[in-house]
Design a protein around this motif. Structure first.
Motif, PDB file in Angstrom:
ATOM      1  N   GLN A   1      -8.891 -11.465  14.790  1.00 52.00           N
ATOM      2  CA  GLN A   1      -7.826 -10.782  14.219  1.00 52.00           C
ATOM      3  C   GLN A   1      -6.957 -11.551  13.160  1.00 52.00           C
ATOM      4  O   GLN A   1      -6.599 -12.622  13.557  1.00 52.00           O
ATOM      5  N   GLY A   2      -6.433 -10.818  12.274  1.00 57.03           N
ATOM      6  CA  GLY A   2      -5.362 -11.261  11.153  1.00 57.03           C
ATOM      7  C   GLY A   2      -4.250 -10.317  10.949  1.00 57.03           C
ATOM      8  O   GLY A   2      -4.587  -9.411  10.952  1.00 57.03           O
TER       9      GLY A   2
ATOM     10  N   ASP B   1       8.426  -5.918  10.161  1.00 59.35           N
ATOM     11  CA  ASP B   1       7.861  -5.681  11.397  1.00 59.35           C
ATOM     12  C   ASP B   1       8.490  -5.933  12.782  1.00 59.35           C
ATOM     13  O   ASP B   1       9.301  -7.022  12.397  1.00 59.35           O
TER      14      ASP B   1
ATOM     15  N   SER C   1       0.731  -1.092  -0.068  1.00 61.15           N
ATOM     16  CA  SER C   1       0.008  -0.102  -0.077  1.00 61.15           C
ATOM     17  C   SER C   1       0.784   1.332  -0.085  1.00 61.15           C
ATOM     18  O   SER C   1       0.314   2.202  -0.107  1.00 61.15           O
TER      19      SER C   1
ATOM     20  N   ARG D   1       6.736  -0.973  12.859  1.00 62.61           N
ATOM     21  CA  ARG D   1       7.189  -1.171  11.841  1.00 62.61           C
ATOM     22  C   ARG D   1       8.609  -0.783  12.018  1.00 62.61           C
ATOM     23  O   ARG D   1       9.172   0.155  12.697  1.00 62.61           O
TER      24      ARG D   1
ATOM     25  N   GLY E   1      -4.787  -5.310   9.196  1.00 65.14           N
ATOM     26  CA  GLY E   1      -4.417  -4.638   8.352  1.00 65.14           C
ATOM     27  C   GLY E   1      -3.667  -3.513   8.843  1.00 65.14           C
ATOM     28  O   GLY E   1      -2.789  -2.737   8.030  1.00 65.14           O
ATOM     29  N   ALA E   2      -3.707  -3.213   9.895  1.00 65.67           N
ATOM     30  CA  ALA E   2      -2.982  -2.037  10.668  1.00 65.67           C
ATOM     31  C   ALA E   2      -3.371  -2.217  12.195  1.00 65.67           C
ATOM     32  O   ALA E   2      -3.991  -3.184  12.750  1.00 65.67           O
ATOM     33  N   PRO E   3      -2.597  -1.581  13.070  1.00 65.50           N
ATOM     34  CA  PRO E   3      -2.324  -1.662  14.578  1.00 65.50           C
ATOM     35  C   PRO E   3      -3.950  -1.525  14.858  1.00 65.50           C
ATOM     36  O   PRO E   3      -4.497  -0.739  14.677  1.00 65.50           O
TER      37      PRO E   3
ATOM     38  N   GLY F   1      -1.133  -9.840   8.521  1.00 68.26           N
ATOM     39  CA  GLY F   1      -0.471 -10.248   7.343  1.00 68.26           C
ATOM     40  C   GLY F   1       0.198  -9.118   6.677  1.00 68.26           C
ATOM     41  O   GLY F   1       0.078  -7.958   7.064  1.00 68.26           O
ATOM     42  N   GLN F   2       0.839  -9.450   5.494  1.00 66.20           N
ATOM     43  CA  GLN F   2       1.116  -8.153   4.498  1.00 66.20           C
ATOM     44  C   GLN F   2       0.784  -8.845   3.114  1.00 66.20           C
ATOM     45  O   GLN F   2       0.998  -9.948   3.111  1.00 66.20           O
ATOM     46  N   GLY F   3       0.902  -7.691   2.195  1.00 68.59           N
ATOM     47  CA  GLY F   3       0.859  -8.284   0.759  1.00 68.59           C
ATOM     48  C   GLY F   3       1.825  -9.330   0.646  1.00 68.59           C
ATOM     49  O   GLY F   3       1.326 -10.232  -0.358  1.00 68.59           O
TER      50      GLY F   3
ATOM     51  N   HIS G   1      -7.638  -5.672  -1.595  1.00 70.63           N
ATOM     52  CA  HIS G   1      -6.814  -5.749  -0.289  1.00 70.63           C
ATOM     53  C   HIS G   1      -7.366  -7.077   0.102  1.00 70.63           C
ATOM     54  O   HIS G   1      -7.933  -7.960  -0.541  1.00 70.63           O
TER      55      HIS G   1
ATOM     56  N   VAL H   1      -1.339 -10.012  18.237  1.00 73.41           N
ATOM     57  CA  VAL H   1      -1.687 -10.145  17.034  1.00 73.41           C
ATOM     58  C   VAL H   1      -1.936 -11.888  17.079  1.00 73.41           C
ATOM     59  O   VAL H   1      -2.193 -12.369  15.897  1.00 73.41           O
TER      60      VAL H   1
ATOM     61  N   LEU I   1       3.474  -7.192  18.144  1.00 72.75           N
ATOM     62  CA  LEU I   1       3.982  -6.253  17.034  1.00 72.75           C
ATOM     63  C   LEU I   1       4.524  -5.022  17.915  1.00 72.75           C
ATOM     64  O   LEU I   1       3.466  -4.458  18.655  1.00 72.75           O
TER      65      LEU I   1
ATOM     66  N   LYS J   1      -4.269   2.870   6.829  1.00 68.61           N
ATOM     67  CA  LYS J   1      -3.021   2.989   7.524  1.00 68.61           C
ATOM     68  C   LYS J   1      -2.545   4.674   7.509  1.00 68.61           C
ATOM     69  O   LYS J   1      -2.531   5.430   6.709  1.00 68.61           O
TER      70      LYS J   1
HETATM   71  P1  AMP Z   1      -0.162  -4.388   3.672  1.00 69.46           P
HETATM   72  O1  AMP Z   1       0.959  -4.993   2.890  1.00 69.46           O
HETATM   73  O2  AMP Z   1      -0.406  -3.019   2.965  1.00 69.46           O
HETATM   74  O3  AMP Z   1      -1.369  -5.032   3.819  1.00 69.46           O
HETATM   75  O4  AMP Z   1       0.660  -3.902   5.010  1.00 69.46           O
HETATM   76  C1  AMP Z   1       0.946  -4.790   5.835  1.00 69.46           C
HETATM   77  C2  AMP Z   1       1.552  -4.172   7.156  1.00 69.46           C
HETATM   78  O5  AMP Z   1       0.309  -3.625   8.222  1.00 69.46           O
HETATM   79  C3  AMP Z   1       2.238  -5.076   8.089  1.00 69.46           C
HETATM   80  O6  AMP Z   1       3.408  -5.460   7.704  1.00 69.46           O
HETATM   81  C4  AMP Z   1       1.949  -4.660   9.304  1.00 69.46           C
HETATM   82  O7  AMP Z   1       3.032  -3.689   9.612  1.00 69.46           O
HETATM   83  C5  AMP Z   1       0.645  -3.973   9.410  1.00 69.46           C
HETATM   84  N1  AMP Z   1      -0.414  -4.771   9.865  1.00 69.46           N
HETATM   85  C6  AMP Z   1      -1.228  -5.580   9.267  1.00 69.46           C
HETATM   86  N2  AMP Z   1      -1.777  -6.480   9.938  1.00 69.46           N
HETATM   87  C7  AMP Z   1      -1.861  -5.936  11.252  1.00 69.46           C
HETATM   88  C8  AMP Z   1      -2.233  -6.248  12.364  1.00 69.46           C
HETATM   89  N3  AMP Z   1      -3.248  -6.964  12.709  1.00 69.46           N
HETATM   90  N4  AMP Z   1      -1.756  -5.706  13.520  1.00 69.46           N
HETATM   91  C9  AMP Z   1      -0.943  -4.689  13.289  1.00 69.46           C
HETATM   92  N5  AMP Z   1      -0.354  -4.267  12.234  1.00 69.46           N
HETATM   93  C10 AMP Z   1      -1.051  -5.112  11.254  1.00 69.46           C
END
Ligand code: AMP
Length: 540
Positions: free
Chosen positions: A315-316, A407, A178, A422, A293-295, A318-320, A221, A349, A419, A515
């Motif tokens: 809660q999940g 992370d 993103s 970042r 997807g974010a904290p 992950g990242q792309g 997403h 998480v 977590l 984010k």
């Molecule tokens: P994106 O690849 O755009 O989905 O961004 C992924 C990043 O969002 C991860 O590397 C984390 O830093 C953050 N993120 C995703 N899920 C969580 C979560 N459940 N809690 C905290 N941060 C998260």
């Protein structure tokens, strides 16, 4: 079961024999649902069923055929999607895969120039756009890529047939990260990755996928990815009428198809606490909320648990690069008798997902003991094959066979991952690490604070000093608040961690996935507080 199976789609292999039968194409998820549950509602808008599974598979086959024939694409070619959420989304996404093409779902809120940059990066030959984006994209120009209006594409007729054969490691989805910092990179997710992510969701979300999926988050997403598990279970994909998420459209969809499961980023989940958007009477029509997807700050999560109940929450993290599939906090983890242990879990998480290994490592890649902070590394079938056309970034990120997430976190003795931040957002002040997330959690406990984001400001003496951007809870004045917040921090954290400046803003700049854009905040430091960002705020 109702009418005869969909004609012309071909036979479905027995469960578990897909790869052996050469049916590695992720489109076989839809194919199987269409053969086994042809009459089940597949795509809905508001309270209306638009397509059953037979119809959806036939549309995907027709669209795939049209992309090959009318636009001269060959398997492996990229198709960029500049589409807001519409009931056409699943048709186009599966249509692209059905033909053995590669989908590049782009965030519908990008600037035309940003779309063009992604289209160029992935070398897409076709860009499918929803109506309101065709004008701006046509004006921008997309190089050699042909711009196709989704209405036109989805109107094409075609012959049904089975999905194209593809190699297990053929790209299926280019997931552009993103871009909260730097130039976006396309995480290349293969057919195997998407099947593994789906299997992992089926294993870990359990009965959460035994419900219709309401799409209030962008399909480009995590919402789109989690939707795959619902297709695998032949559950409906429901779109709020007209694409807008309002009290009326939510109520219509929940009354018609509830209890539903949906994905939401923390910003949206916070909004759903408001009974004006989601009245109490509709809460029982929510089956499971997949969030991440974010904290998710603990303060907010406690309110979410109080309103929705632990059993509705999953809660999940992950990242792309390993989408939605690194760790999860299960419904049962959101409840417990021991308040201290519960508090620790809610700040985490959760634990590693089925089929992935998660470890925390030092900068040399060596695993560190439980309780020690380091970088989160991931290995498993859900991890991307690499970044599109970026071999150096790929080698750096996947070194040693592990995905380096960027992370920072720590595992506890029970395998729960917390977590801390970042890596690139870490503030280093006088040689001490300050994790902005920790300071933000404290600030949010002050009643006058609605949102907070902490970044490092350059300082000749200390290297960096923490600065807090604060959104007031009640829109009131800021007189005296700075001193109150400083006292609040001093009472709750080591002195060196306290923000040295507080900048009061109307809203925090966020990307459309919710984010906070810390790069942008760092750019604002030094400017007067009235430099509020007009782009702030997330729309669904
Ligand atoms: P994106 O690849 O755009 O989905 O961004 C992924 C990043 O969002 C991860 O590397 C984390 O830093 C953050 N993120 C995703 N899920 C969580 C979560 N459940 N809690 C905290 N941060 C998260």
């Amino acid at each position: 079961m109702g009418r005869a199976p969909a004609a012309g789609l071909g036979a479905v292999p027995r469960a578990g024999t897909y790869a052996a039968a050469g049916r590695t194409n992720v489109a076989y998820l839809l194919h199987r649902a269409a053969v086994e549950a042809p009459d089940a509602p597949a795509v809905c808008e508001g309270a209306d069923v638009l397509r059953d599974y037979r119809g959806l598979a036939e549309r995907a086959a027709a669209i795939g055929g049209a992309l090959l024939r009318a636009y001269g694409l060959r398997p492996g070619d990229r198709v960029a999607l500049a589409m807001r959420n519409t009931p056409f989304y699943p048709e186009v996404l599966f249509g692209v895969w059905w033909a053995g093409l590669v989908a590049v779902p782009m965030n519908a809120r990008l600037h035309p120039r940003e779309f063009a940059q992604l289209v160029e990066d992935c070398g897409a030959r076709v860009c499918v756009a929803t109506g309101e984006l065709t004008g701006p994209l046509g004006g921008q120009g997309l190089g050699p890529a042909v711009l196709v209006d989704v209405d036109e594409l989805c109107g094409t007729a075609g012959r049904p047939g089975p999905p194209a054969g593809v190699a297990d490691d053929a790209p299926a989805w280019l997931f552009y990260t993103s871009g909260t910092t730097g130039r976006p990179k396309g995480a290349t997710l293969t057919h195997r990755n998407l099947r593994a992510a789906t299997d992992s969701a089926l294993a870990d979300i359990g009965d959460g996928v035994e419900a219709s999926m309401l799409h209030i988050a962008p399909m480009s997403h995590a919402g789109g990815l989690f939707g795959l598990a619902h297709v695998a279970r032949a559950r409906a994909q429901v779109f709020p009428r007209g694409g807008a998420v309002t009290a009326d459209t939510l109520e219509e969809a929940l009354r018609a198809f509830g209890p539903v499961t949906f994905f939401a980023v923390p910003t949206i989940l916070r909004r759903l606490l408001d009974p004006a958007l989601l009245p109490d009477g509709l809460v029982p029509r929510v089956h499971r909320i997949l969030y991440g997807g974010a904290p998710m700050y603990r303060e907010d999560l406690e309110r979410v648990v109080a309103r929705f109940g632990a059993g509705r929450l999953w809660q999940g993290y992950g990242q792309g690069e390993s989408p939605g599939t690194i760790t999860h906090l299960r419904p049962e983890d959101h409840a417990g008798d021991d308040p201290e242990a519960l508090g620790r879990r809610l700040a985490s998480v959760g634990r590693a997902r089925t089929g992935v290994e998660v470890r925390v490592a030092d900068p040399d890649g060596r695993e560190v003991p439980a309780g020690t902070t380091g970088e989160v590394l991931v290995r498993g079938a859900t991890v991307m094959s690499g970044y599109w056309n970026a071999p150096e970034a790929t080698a750096r990120t996947l070194r040693g066979g592990w995905l380096h997430t960027g992370d920072l976190g720590r595992l506890d003795a029970d395998g729960f991952l917390t977590l801390v931040d970042r890596a690139k957002d870490l503030v280093i002040s006088g040689g001490s690490n300050i994790y902005p997330r920790e300071v933000e959690e404290v600030l949010l406990r002050h009643p006058a604070v609605a949102e907070a984001a902490v970044v490092g400001a350059p300082d000749p003496e200390w290297g960096e000093l923490p600065v807090a951007f604060v959104v007031r809870a009640d829109g009131g004045g800021t007189a005296g608040l700075e001193a109150a917040l400083e006292a609040h921090c001093l009472g709750r954290m080591a002195r060196y961690k306290r923000p040295r400046r507080f900048l009061f803003v109307a809203a925090l700049p966020k990307n459309s996935y919710g984010k906070v854009l810390k790069t942008e905040l760092r750019g604002l430091i030094g400017r007067p507080p009235e430099a509020d960002n007009p782009r702030a705020g997330t729309a669904i």
